[in-house]
Scaffold this active site. Structure first.
Site, PDB file in Angstrom:
ATOM      1  N   GLY A 364       0.944  -1.300   0.079  1.00 60.07           N
ATOM      2  CA  GLY A 364      -0.087  -0.154  -0.150  1.00 60.07           C
ATOM      3  C   GLY A 364       0.726   1.340  -0.086  1.00 60.07           C
ATOM      4  O   GLY A 364       2.046   1.263   0.181  1.00 60.07           O
ATOM      5  N   PRO A 365       0.191   2.406  -0.152  1.00 59.58           N
ATOM      6  CA  PRO A 365       1.036   3.677  -0.162  1.00 59.58           C
ATOM      7  C   PRO A 365       1.378   4.132   1.165  1.00 59.58           C
ATOM      8  O   PRO A 365       0.910   3.458   2.256  1.00 59.58           O
ATOM      9  CB  PRO A 365       0.080   4.701  -0.674  1.00 59.58           C
ATOM     10  N   PRO A 366       2.482   4.649   1.334  1.00 62.08           N
ATOM     11  CA  PRO A 366       3.233   5.344   2.452  1.00 62.08           C
ATOM     12  C   PRO A 366       2.001   5.868   3.368  1.00 62.08           C
ATOM     13  O   PRO A 366       1.193   6.618   3.005  1.00 62.08           O
ATOM     14  CB  PRO A 366       4.175   6.183   2.146  1.00 62.08           C
ATOM     15  N   GLY A 367       2.341   5.688   4.635  1.00 65.79           N
ATOM     16  CA  GLY A 367       1.538   6.312   5.645  1.00 65.79           C
ATOM     17  C   GLY A 367      -0.066   5.786   5.984  1.00 65.79           C
ATOM     18  O   GLY A 367      -0.879   6.221   6.805  1.00 65.79           O
ATOM     19  N   VAL A 368      -0.139   4.285   5.551  1.00 65.69           N
ATOM     20  CA  VAL A 368      -1.515   3.836   5.713  1.00 65.69           C
ATOM     21  C   VAL A 368      -1.386   2.889   6.970  1.00 65.69           C
ATOM     22  O   VAL A 368      -2.304   2.258   7.226  1.00 65.69           O
ATOM     23  CB  VAL A 368      -2.150   3.047   4.636  1.00 65.69           C
ATOM     24  N   GLY A 369      -0.187   2.766   7.633  1.00 66.02           N
ATOM     25  CA  GLY A 369      -0.084   1.913   8.971  1.00 66.02           C
ATOM     26  C   GLY A 369       0.416   0.441   8.547  1.00 66.02           C
ATOM     27  O   GLY A 369       0.079  -0.484   9.576  1.00 66.02           O
ATOM     28  N   LYS A 370       1.100   0.424   7.594  1.00 66.42           N
ATOM     29  CA  LYS A 370       1.709  -1.106   7.295  1.00 66.42           C
ATOM     30  C   LYS A 370       2.687  -1.403   8.495  1.00 66.42           C
ATOM     31  O   LYS A 370       2.548  -2.414   9.227  1.00 66.42           O
ATOM     32  CB  LYS A 370       2.388  -1.233   6.161  1.00 66.42           C
ATOM     33  N   THR A 371       3.701  -0.590   8.497  1.00 68.36           N
ATOM     34  CA  THR A 371       4.832  -1.033   9.798  1.00 68.36           C
ATOM     35  C   THR A 371       4.064  -1.033  11.181  1.00 68.36           C
ATOM     36  O   THR A 371       4.424  -2.084  11.965  1.00 68.36           O
ATOM     37  CB  THR A 371       5.871  -0.023   9.635  1.00 68.36           C
ATOM     38  N   SER A 688      -3.868   2.489 -18.887  1.00 69.19           N
ATOM     39  CA  SER A 688      -5.047   2.844 -18.274  1.00 69.19           C
ATOM     40  C   SER A 688      -5.490   3.999 -18.902  1.00 69.19           C
ATOM     41  O   SER A 688      -6.907   4.344 -18.607  1.00 69.19           O
ATOM     42  CB  SER A 688      -5.144   2.561 -16.821  1.00 69.19           C
ATOM     43  N   LYS A 731      -7.750   4.560  -7.524  1.00 73.24           N
ATOM     44  CA  LYS A 731      -8.337   5.676  -8.525  1.00 73.24           C
ATOM     45  C   LYS A 731      -9.753   6.023  -8.195  1.00 73.24           C
ATOM     46  O   LYS A 731      -9.966   7.357  -8.370  1.00 73.24           O
ATOM     47  CB  LYS A 731      -8.297   4.801  -9.765  1.00 73.24           C
TER      48      LYS A 731
END
Length: 824
Positions: A364-371, A688, A731
């Site tokens: 996912g994109p940065p800042g979504v809470g993966k870590t 796309s 998108k």
């Protein structure tokens, strides 16, 4: 200098009353000796000057503590030496160089009043010196011992022994010998205070014999070490000397103790038979090595790693599903798919009893809470947590370790993390797995194939250990921003879970539940100091951040908290600030982004597309302009090869539908087409944007505006078919953030709509299309979209008729130029 004895109260006093006193640091002055001194203390300089100017003796006494810069009478010994100032020389830096000669022993009776320097009343100590047989024997023994001392101690020249042997006076002999020996200050002072020459000689003889014993031991040590040394082992001389000293003092052999300690640890350590056998062999080799050899250090480190690893130490999983669910909900908002997968694992674990750890890949994109999600998973399952950062790793040995043949070899990051975790079943977060690179040292992503394969990682072999280690019970969680840089074999070994960007509603809830509280506590504010209303938080989300995650949102909240902290400190902690949407400018400045990037009104030749990036979804404007020319197609905006091919495919579709669109068959020969995608510094690529390019071309050529509240995505074929695309959820979220009301998507992407949040679907109308004709009916601003192609002029008109119509509409140009009739 001559002294006269006056009898007062039975004591001997120096004539003329008190004499100056000079306190000395780390020095005891004896009679019959001359001492050069450098004096820097003001009191001492004034005492020397007074003694010289008044032609008086000066008392030279040692300090008890040399560290005392400004001594008082309690810091000075009572017995010293009366001396004379032979020479006094003032130096440029303010200090004084003095040459002093000791004359007679003296004792301090009392201190006189004098502020400039110490002044004392003294009495001389009479020497007791008798030439008896005992004294003669002591003198001979001292001379003999001193000869041996000079022979063993290379620091004293041989001439010193001859000068000492020539002294016939026992008192002078004792005082002279003190200066040749290494004696502590306390012992020197004791010798000075002793008035009997015989007593002093006896003490000196004891010191000499003690020094001789030490010198003999040093000689034996040097001799033993010299025999053990070889030419190639000179660097170990000092270590061997220390070892010999320890042996001479009778201390225990530390190396043997260390080996015994390793054997004791091995007996109590649970480990596989292969690892135990390897440790026993290494300990056996270690016993036969020299403790100071380089190989012994390597073996000791190797054994330390084996004994520190958790071979059979495991933490107990928390199998309470409700409690685990509560912890996951407490730490993170939304992210339902990941939470559900963790709960599934715990449920199966409770039923089966034992299963291999899952291998999840959060993309996912940065800042979504993966870590942070990895840490939350460890808390929910009751396991230890360990994080391994793989960003920038380019050496295969970082994963699998170095072989022991290399100097400074260590295990890889996986084994190091297992030791740090202290258990065999931690949650191991492999962060930024897509940021690894490759060079001549190997491919670290290939080394991860064994680590992340559930069928192989039960026998992971690190190059340093050279022994199988079980990783099958580890729960691996990897994170990545995109899958493009992760090799396909590595992707195949992981369960990929995509984390899309957050919606406005989700961001608002995350800010209310987590971010505001976190930053309020981090900046030392109390709950009553700040109140952030929902409209204010929405204003920050819409006007000050544009991101898929919440990092910039948290930074802006932190910025507001810091400014309020200043107000709280100024008002003595009584400030209570309520932040509204109207007051955001005061704390964050003017808005950085315009909420809703959709065009304000329909325009000709401008269509809104959607793109997927590592940061989430983005809206993409496509502009087309038509100018007279010779059929040249120009594409700008730093586009990649795939997007350039999409532009050519879109133009071919328009040419194939020219008759239905009311265009001349060879309209393209009379005009130049320029396609531009703004933000030219940002690279763009992918298929796309095909239907967006085709829509903008038709709009520019037919002079029909494109609806400003419509965005679209899809790949176009030469026949006009609309093919499916990826990243639909991101998108649509970007369209939702940009204020788009209608989104055209490929029919084959209808299956992906279920992943989009319901609150987004309420705001955005998704329209599925199969053909480019459907796209034009929905995207172009038409009076009757259903009759668009039916009412357009047919292609029966010949080229001459089309050119005549063009001349009528746009006027005559040069002979080689033709302009389509619908461009005016």
């Amino acid at each position: 200098m001559l002294f006269r004895n006056d009898k007062k109260d039975g004591r001997d006093f120096a004539p003329g009353g008190p004499v100056p006193l000079l306190p000395l640091r780390e020095l005891v002055v004896f009679p019959h000796e001359v001492y050069p001194l450098f004096v820097g203390r003001n009191k001492s300089i004034r005492a020397l000057a007074a003694a010289e100017s008044q032609k008086r003796p000066i008392l030279l006494v040692a300090q008890r503590d040399a560290k005392v810069a400004d001594p008082v009478p309690e810091d000075i010994y009572e017995v010293g030496t009366l001396g004379t100032v032979v020479q006094l020389l003032r130096l440029h830096d303010g200090t004084v160089k003095a040459l002093l000669e000791g004359k007679k022993r003296a004792r301090i009776l009392r201190y006189a009043d004098c502020e400039d320097y110490f002044k004392v009343e003294v009495e001389e100590i009479e020497e007791v010196s008798e030439r008896t047989a005992e004294v003669e024997a002591l003198m001979r023994s001292v001379n003999a011992a001193f000869d041996n001392y000079v022979r063993l101690n290379k620091k004293i020249p041989p001439e010193a022994a001859a000068s000492i042997a020539a002294i016939d006076d026992p008192a002078y002999l004792a005082d002279k010998l003190v200066g040749q020996l290494s004696i502590k200050l306390e012992h020197r002072q004791a010798l000075l205070e002793s008035p009997s020459a015989a007593e002093r000689l006896e003490k000196l003889l004891g010191h000499l014999r003690s020094e001789l014993e030490i010198l003999e031991v040093e000689k034996r040590i040097r001799s033993r070490v010299k025999k053990q040394m070889e030419k190639t082992q000179k660097e170990y001389y000092l270590n061997e000397q220390m070892r010999a000293i320890q042996k001479e003092l009778g201390e225990k052999d530390e190396f043997k103790n260390e080996i015994q300690e390793l054997e004791e640890k091995l007996r109590h350590k649970k480990m596989p038979a292969e690892a135990r056998e390897k440790c026993e062999r290494e300990i056996k080799k270690l016993k036969m090595m020299s403790p100071m050899s380089a190989e012994a250090t390597v073996v000791r480190n190797y054994l330390d790693w084996f004994l520190a690893l958790p071979w059979f130490e495991y933490t107990e999983d928390r199998l309470d599903i409700k409690e685990a669910e509560r912890i996951l909900e407490e730490d993170h908002y939304a992210l339902e798919k990941v939470k559900q997968r963790i709960l599934e694992y715990l449920a199966v674990q409770s039923l089966v009893g034992q299963m291999k750890g899952p291998i999840l890949c959060l993309v996912g994109p940065p800042g979504v809470g993966k870590t942070s999600l990895g840490r939350s998973v460890a808390r929910a399952t009751g396991r230890k947590f360990v994080r391994v950062s793989l960003g920038g790793v380019r050496d295969e040995a970082e994963i699998r370790g170095h072989r022991r043949t290399y100097i400074g070899a260590l295990p890889g990051k996986i084994i190091q993390s297992m030791r740090r975790a202290g258990s065999g079943n931690p949650v191991m977060l492999l962060d930024e797995v897509d940021k690894m690179s490759t060079d001549f040292r190997g491919d670290p992503s290939s080394a991860l194939l064994e680590v992340l394969d559930p069928e192989q990682n039960c026998a992971f072999n690190d190059h340093y250990l050279d022994c199988d280690y079980d990783l099958s019970k580890v729960m691996f969680v990897t994170t990545a921003n995109t899958l493009d840089r992760i090799p396909r074999p590595l992707q195949d070994r992981m369960e990929i879970i995509r984390l899309p960007g957050y919606t406005e509603t989700e961001k608002l809830q995350i800010a209310k539940r987590y971010l505001v509280k976190k930053q309020r506590e981090a900046n030392g504010l109390k709950e009553g100091n700040i109140e952030l209303s929902d409209p204010a938080l929405l204003g920050i989300i819409r006007s000050y951040t544009r991101e898929a995650g919440v990092r910039n949102l948290e930074r802006d909240i932190a910025s507001i908290c810091r400014k309020i902290a200043v107000e709280v400190v100024k008002t003595n902690r009584r400030a209570r600030v309520k932040i509204s949407s109207a007051s955001l400018g005061k704390y964050l400045g003017p808005p950085r982004h315009r909420y809703g990037v959709a065009e304000t009104e329909p325009q000709v030749g401008v269509a809104t597309g959607m793109a997927w990036t590592e940061l989430g979804g983005e809206l993409l404007a496509v502009e087309v302009t038509v100018v007279p020319g010779r059929g040249k197609l120009t594409v700008t905006g730093q586009l990649g090869d795939v997007m350039r091919e999409s532009a050519r495919a879109a133009l071919s579709y328009v040419r194939s539908r020219a008759a239905l669109l009311g265009l001349a068959p060879n309209f393209y020969q009379a005009v130049d087409l320029h396609i531009h995608l703004p933000e030219g510094a940002t690279p763009k690529d992918g298929p796309s944007a095909g239907i967006t390019l085709a829509t903008a071309l038709v709009s520019a050529l037919c002079r029909i505006p494109v609806r400003n509240a419509v965005a679209m995505t899809g790949e176009i074929t030469l026949r006009g078919r609309v093919l499916p695309i990826g990243g639909l959820k991101e998108k649509v979220l970007a369209a939702h953030r940009g204020g788009i009301k209608t989104v055209l998507i490929p029919k084959d992407n209808e299956k992906d709509v279920c992943e989009i949040a319901p609150q987004v679907l309420k705001s955005v109308n998704l329209v599925t299309v199969e053909h480019m004709d459907d796209v034009l009916r929905h995207a172009l601003l038409l009076d009757d979209p259903r009759a668009f192609f039916k009412t357009r002029p047919q292609a029966e008109l010949g080229f001459a008729a089309e050119q005549e119509a063009a001349h009528e509409l746009v006027g005559e140009t040069d002979e080689d130029s033709t302009v389509p009739p619908n461009l005016s």
